[in-house]
Design a protein around this motif. Structure first.
Motif, PDB file in Angstrom:
ATOM      1  N   SER A 417       0.801  -1.214   0.000  1.00  0.00           N
ATOM      2  CA  SER A 417       0.000   0.000   0.000  1.00  0.00           C
ATOM      3  C   SER A 417       0.839   1.272   0.000  1.00  0.00           C
ATOM      4  N   VAL A 418       2.059   1.225   0.576  1.00  0.00           N
ATOM      5  CA  VAL A 418       2.915   2.410   0.577  1.00  0.00           C
ATOM      6  C   VAL A 418       3.297   2.778  -0.847  1.00  0.00           C
ATOM      7  N   LEU A 419       3.749   1.803  -1.611  1.00  0.00           N
ATOM      8  CA  LEU A 419       4.136   2.060  -2.999  1.00  0.00           C
ATOM      9  C   LEU A 419       2.922   2.445  -3.829  1.00  0.00           C
ATOM     10  N   GLU A 420       1.819   1.782  -3.592  1.00  0.00           N
ATOM     11  CA  GLU A 420       0.612   2.060  -4.368  1.00  0.00           C
ATOM     12  C   GLU A 420       0.090   3.466  -4.104  1.00  0.00           C
ATOM     13  N   SER A 421       0.219   3.931  -2.864  1.00  0.00           N
ATOM     14  CA  SER A 421      -0.300   5.265  -2.550  1.00  0.00           C
ATOM     15  C   SER A 421       0.478   6.362  -3.266  1.00  0.00           C
ATOM     16  N   PHE A 422       1.760   6.093  -3.564  1.00  0.00           N
ATOM     17  CA  PHE A 422       2.558   7.053  -4.327  1.00  0.00           C
ATOM     18  C   PHE A 422       2.483   6.796  -5.833  1.00  0.00           C
ATOM     19  N   GLY A 423       1.894   5.662  -6.217  1.00  0.00           N
ATOM     20  CA  GLY A 423       1.833   5.308  -7.629  1.00  0.00           C
ATOM     21  C   GLY A 423       3.150   4.817  -8.184  1.00  0.00           C
ATOM     22  N   VAL A 424       3.996   4.255  -7.307  1.00  0.00           N
ATOM     23  CA  VAL A 424       5.315   3.762  -7.727  1.00  0.00           C
ATOM     24  C   VAL A 424       5.178   2.401  -8.398  1.00  0.00           C
ATOM     25  N   ASP A 425       5.796   2.260  -9.556  1.00  0.00           N
ATOM     26  CA  ASP A 425       5.791   0.972 -10.249  1.00  0.00           C
ATOM     27  C   ASP A 425       6.576  -0.062  -9.444  1.00  0.00           C
ATOM     28  N   LYS A 426       6.134  -1.308  -9.532  1.00  0.00           N
ATOM     29  CA  LYS A 426       6.806  -2.397  -8.824  1.00  0.00           C
ATOM     30  C   LYS A 426       7.430  -3.366  -9.825  1.00  0.00           C
ATOM     31  N   ASP A 427       8.500  -4.045  -9.345  1.00  0.00           N
ATOM     32  CA  ASP A 427       9.113  -5.056 -10.201  1.00  0.00           C
ATOM     33  C   ASP A 427       8.380  -6.376 -10.038  1.00  0.00           C
ATOM     34  N   ALA A 428       8.916  -7.423 -10.644  1.00  0.00           N
ATOM     35  CA  ALA A 428       8.233  -8.721 -10.628  1.00  0.00           C
ATOM     36  C   ALA A 428       8.098  -9.301  -9.231  1.00  0.00           C
ATOM     37  N   ARG A 429       8.949  -8.865  -8.303  1.00  0.00           N
ATOM     38  CA  ARG A 429       8.909  -9.376  -6.931  1.00  0.00           C
ATOM     39  C   ARG A 429       8.086  -8.497  -5.994  1.00  0.00           C
ATOM     40  N   GLY A 430       7.514  -7.419  -6.507  1.00  0.00           N
ATOM     41  CA  GLY A 430       6.697  -6.549  -5.678  1.00  0.00           C
ATOM     42  C   GLY A 430       7.462  -5.441  -4.991  1.00  0.00           C
ATOM     43  N   ASN A 431       8.758  -5.270  -5.346  1.00  0.00           N
ATOM     44  CA  ASN A 431       9.553  -4.190  -4.775  1.00  0.00           C
ATOM     45  C   ASN A 431       9.440  -2.936  -5.633  1.00  0.00           C
ATOM     46  N   LYS A 433      10.307  -0.321  -8.179  1.00  0.00           N
ATOM     47  CA  LYS A 433      11.118  -0.398  -9.391  1.00  0.00           C
ATOM     48  C   LYS A 433      11.927   0.888  -9.510  1.00  0.00           C
ATOM     49  N   ALA A 434      13.230   0.776  -9.260  1.00  0.00           N
ATOM     50  CA  ALA A 434      14.104   1.953  -9.299  1.00  0.00           C
ATOM     51  C   ALA A 434      15.493   1.524  -9.730  1.00  0.00           C
ATOM     52  N   THR A 435      16.081   2.292 -10.613  1.00  0.00           N
ATOM     53  CA  THR A 435      17.424   1.978 -11.103  1.00  0.00           C
ATOM     54  C   THR A 435      18.468   2.334 -10.052  1.00  0.00           C
ATOM     55  N   THR A 436      19.643   1.726 -10.161  1.00  0.00           N
ATOM     56  CA  THR A 436      20.736   2.080  -9.261  1.00  0.00           C
ATOM     57  C   THR A 436      21.818   2.860  -9.991  1.00  0.00           C
ATOM     58  N   GLU A 437      21.582   3.213 -11.248  1.00  0.00           N
ATOM     59  CA  GLU A 437      22.570   3.994 -11.984  1.00  0.00           C
ATOM     60  C   GLU A 437      22.710   5.365 -11.343  1.00  0.00           C
ATOM     61  N   PHE A 438      23.950   5.864 -11.287  1.00  0.00           N
ATOM     62  CA  PHE A 438      24.188   7.134 -10.611  1.00  0.00           C
ATOM     63  C   PHE A 438      23.547   8.300 -11.357  1.00  0.00           C
ATOM     64  N   ASP A 439      23.442   8.214 -12.673  1.00  0.00           N
ATOM     65  CA  ASP A 439      22.778   9.254 -13.425  1.00  0.00           C
ATOM     66  C   ASP A 439      21.279   9.005 -13.317  1.00  0.00           C
ATOM     67  N   GLY A 440      20.641   9.676 -12.377  1.00  0.00           N
ATOM     68  CA  GLY A 440      19.228   9.424 -12.113  1.00  0.00           C
ATOM     69  C   GLY A 440      19.015   8.225 -11.225  1.00  0.00           C
ATOM     70  N   GLY A 441      20.010   7.883 -10.397  1.00  0.00           N
ATOM     71  CA  GLY A 441      19.950   6.688  -9.572  1.00  0.00           C
ATOM     72  C   GLY A 441      18.847   6.715  -8.539  1.00  0.00           C
ATOM     73  N   TYR A 442      18.275   5.536  -8.293  1.00  0.00           N
ATOM     74  CA  TYR A 442      17.267   5.313  -7.265  1.00  0.00           C
ATOM     75  C   TYR A 442      15.968   6.074  -7.522  1.00  0.00           C
ATOM     76  N   THR A 443      15.789   6.548  -8.743  1.00  0.00           N
ATOM     77  CA  THR A 443      14.548   7.234  -9.090  1.00  0.00           C
ATOM     78  C   THR A 443      13.464   6.227  -9.446  1.00  0.00           C
ATOM     79  N   VAL A 446       7.716   7.978 -10.488  1.00  0.00           N
ATOM     80  CA  VAL A 446       7.023   9.162  -9.992  1.00  0.00           C
ATOM     81  C   VAL A 446       8.036  10.291  -9.804  1.00  0.00           C
ATOM     82  N   PRO A 447       7.803  11.453 -10.392  1.00  0.00           N
ATOM     83  CA  PRO A 447       8.746  12.565 -10.249  1.00  0.00           C
ATOM     84  C   PRO A 447       9.040  12.870  -8.784  1.00  0.00           C
ATOM     85  N   LYS A 448      10.300  13.092  -8.479  1.00  0.00           N
ATOM     86  CA  LYS A 448      10.886  13.439  -7.186  1.00  0.00           C
ATOM     87  C   LYS A 448      10.668  12.400  -6.089  1.00  0.00           C
ATOM     88  N   VAL A 449      10.280  11.174  -6.463  1.00  0.00           N
ATOM     89  CA  VAL A 449      10.152  10.075  -5.508  1.00  0.00           C
ATOM     90  C   VAL A 449      11.257   9.056  -5.777  1.00  0.00           C
TER      91      VAL A 449
END
Length: 488
Positions: A417-431, A433-443, A446-449
């Motif tokens: 529900s935390v991710l859903e309330s922000f509208g954050v996309d999830k990966d296949a495991r339900g986590n 979905k955010a990249t770890t690349e330093f250029d835009g890492g951990y984005t 959802v903008p600014k989340v």
């Protein structure tokens, strides 16, 4: 590094434990740390290996040969400075990290690894004793506001880094105390919570605002979470008030065991059992605490959480404790030339196992047996690998007595529900979905989340959470300022 021939002259010295009969009477830490002289000897064993694989084996990339050498030379303050440069909370990792750095130690190829974890433990404990651990508030403020949601190791590390960069950080935690699973998942006998408390005071002195008892997200008003939380904050409020939001909650959805009889009384998740004892230790009054006194306990799950259930059950005074692991019994020693420098599969015996526990491997639960609605036993069967799959061995079914069953089979994903309330996309495991690349890492999408820690990578180690918190803080700082001086 250290003494050139030290690895040939000195043997590995393990940290000791207080006697079992003594430590079972309380919930305090019982590890006997190295003396300064013993730590010096361990530092002397660090080889001039040329390529220190231990650095990469450590998720936070601790500069291990350097602080080993400084401890050998008894330059403790500079050893702390080196350790502190990469790890916000060495007192956590020095106590509860499984030490992948030691698995990667070059000496571990054909000998006992340098006692890196025990040296780290000695450095940070001395640093606290000497008063070297002090608040480092930012000299200049940026005027930017960041919300960090979740106060586990990822959230704590990110909050500290962002505050030191000059941002106004507010750390939100749904529980009544800061720490996440550090606070309510790890037993006090493995890590006393005073270590968290003094770090909380440090964060406050560095300008972090902490709001406990606050649930973030669009939860139904009649949900279990909002019933016990003091406050709720909608995701829209955070997005409106803050310039960036970093989600660092844990992977708290426990893996279940849906077999017949699962609804019987006496079957509980580990995270129903462990937090209650930690709350009692902290002075809370609980009605109907889940306890193991005089009971035949079966812990299903062979990992660290299961081991924590074993240790807590023994301190309650359980009649017997059995721990199940569905995988075959691993070898006593790993094949080092084959596995080094990676994390090896081998039999690991924890201090809790030594306190009293029967361990069963290659065993699966087929059914929970009960009388009058309460669990009385488990119907089990032996399993083996066949054609790449675990299959039951015919004729091996038995019923094992149990008054209390604790499910400690890991965690599958964060609370959705935390991710859903922000509208954050999830990966296949339900986590998240955010990249770890330093250029835009951990984005996230959802903008600014942003997202980091177990919420992004799934169930993992405390040291990985600290790493992700630090790296996500740098990514947020770059997003807000266009550049970042925070370390990677």
């Amino acid at each position: 590094m250290g003494k050139i021939t030290g690895f040939m002259e000195h043997e590995r010295i393990e940290e000791g434990y207080k006697p079992v009969e003594e430590r079972l009477k309380h919930y305090k830490e019982f590890v006997v740390a190295l003396t300064p002289e013993q730590a010096k000897v361990q530092g002397a064993r660090c080889m001039d290996c040329g390529t220190p694989f231990c650095n990469n084996g450590c998720p936070v990339n601790n500069i291990i040969p350097d602080f080993n050498d400084l401890v050998y030379r008894q330059d403790w303050q500079n050893a702390f400075a080196v350790l502190d440069s990469t790890n916000n909370f060495p007192e956590f990792t020095g106590r509860i990290c499984p030490a992948p750095c030691e698995a990667a130690c070059v000496l571990n190829v054909n000998d006992d690894a340098v006692g890196i974890k025990s040296i780290e433990h000695a450095i940070i404990d001395k640093a606290w004793e000497e008063g070297w651990v002090t608040p480092r508030p930012a000299k200049h403020k940026t005027g930017k506001k960041v919300a960090v949601v979740g106060s586990g190791p990822a959230g704590l590390a990110a909050s500290q880094q962002l505050a030191r960069a000059g941002h106004d950080v507010t750390l939100f935690e749904k529980n009544d105390r800061v720490g996440g699973l550090l606070r309510y998942g790890i037993p006090d006998f493995k890590m006393e919570k005073s270590h968290i408390d003094r770090r909380v005071e440090q964060l406050k002195a560095e300008g972090v605002t902490i709001k406990t008892g606050t649930v973030v997200g669009n939860w139904p008003k009649d949900s279990k979470v909002t019933n016990w939380a003091k406050n709720t904050v909608a995701s829209e409020e955070l997005l409106k008030e803050f310039d960036a939001v970093l989600l660092t909650g844990g992977a708290e959805q426990s893996r279940d065991l849906p077999v017949p009889g699962r609804d019987l009384d006496g079957i509980h998740f580990a995270m129903e059992f462990l937090p209650q004892q930690n709350k009692v230790n902290a002075g809370d009054k609980l009605k109907g605490q889940l306890r193991a006194d005089g009971k035949h306990v079966i812990v299903i799950g062979g990992g660290d959480t299961g081991s924590d259930c074993v240790g807590t059950s023994n301190r309650h005074g359980a009649a017997s404790v059995v721990q199940f692991e569905v995988m075959p019994r691993p070898p006593e020693e790993e094949n080092r030339p084959l596995t080094w420098p990676y994390w090896p599969i081998k039999l690991r015996t924890s201090s809790s196992h030594e306190e009293g526990c029967e361990r069963e491997f290659a065993i699966s639960t087929k059914e929970f047996i009960g009388e009058k609605g309460k669990v009385t036993g488990l119907k089990t069967v032996r399993v083996e690998f066949k054609d790449g799959k675990l299959v039951e061995i015919p004729g091996t079914e038995v019923v094992m007595k149990a008054d209390l069953v604790l499910l400690a089979m890991g965690f599958v994903n964060p609370v959705a529900s935390v991710l859903e309330s922000f509208g954050v996309d999830k990966d296949a495991r339900g986590n998240a979905k955010a990249t770890t690349e330093f250029d835009g890492g951990y984005t996230t999408n959802v903008p600014k989340v942003f997202a980091a820690g177990d919420m992004r990578r799934g169930q993992s180690l405390v040291v990985w959470a600290i790493r992700e918190g630090r790296q996500a803080a740098r990514a947020v700082d770059e997003f807000l300022m266009g550049f970042s001086d925070l370390p990677r």
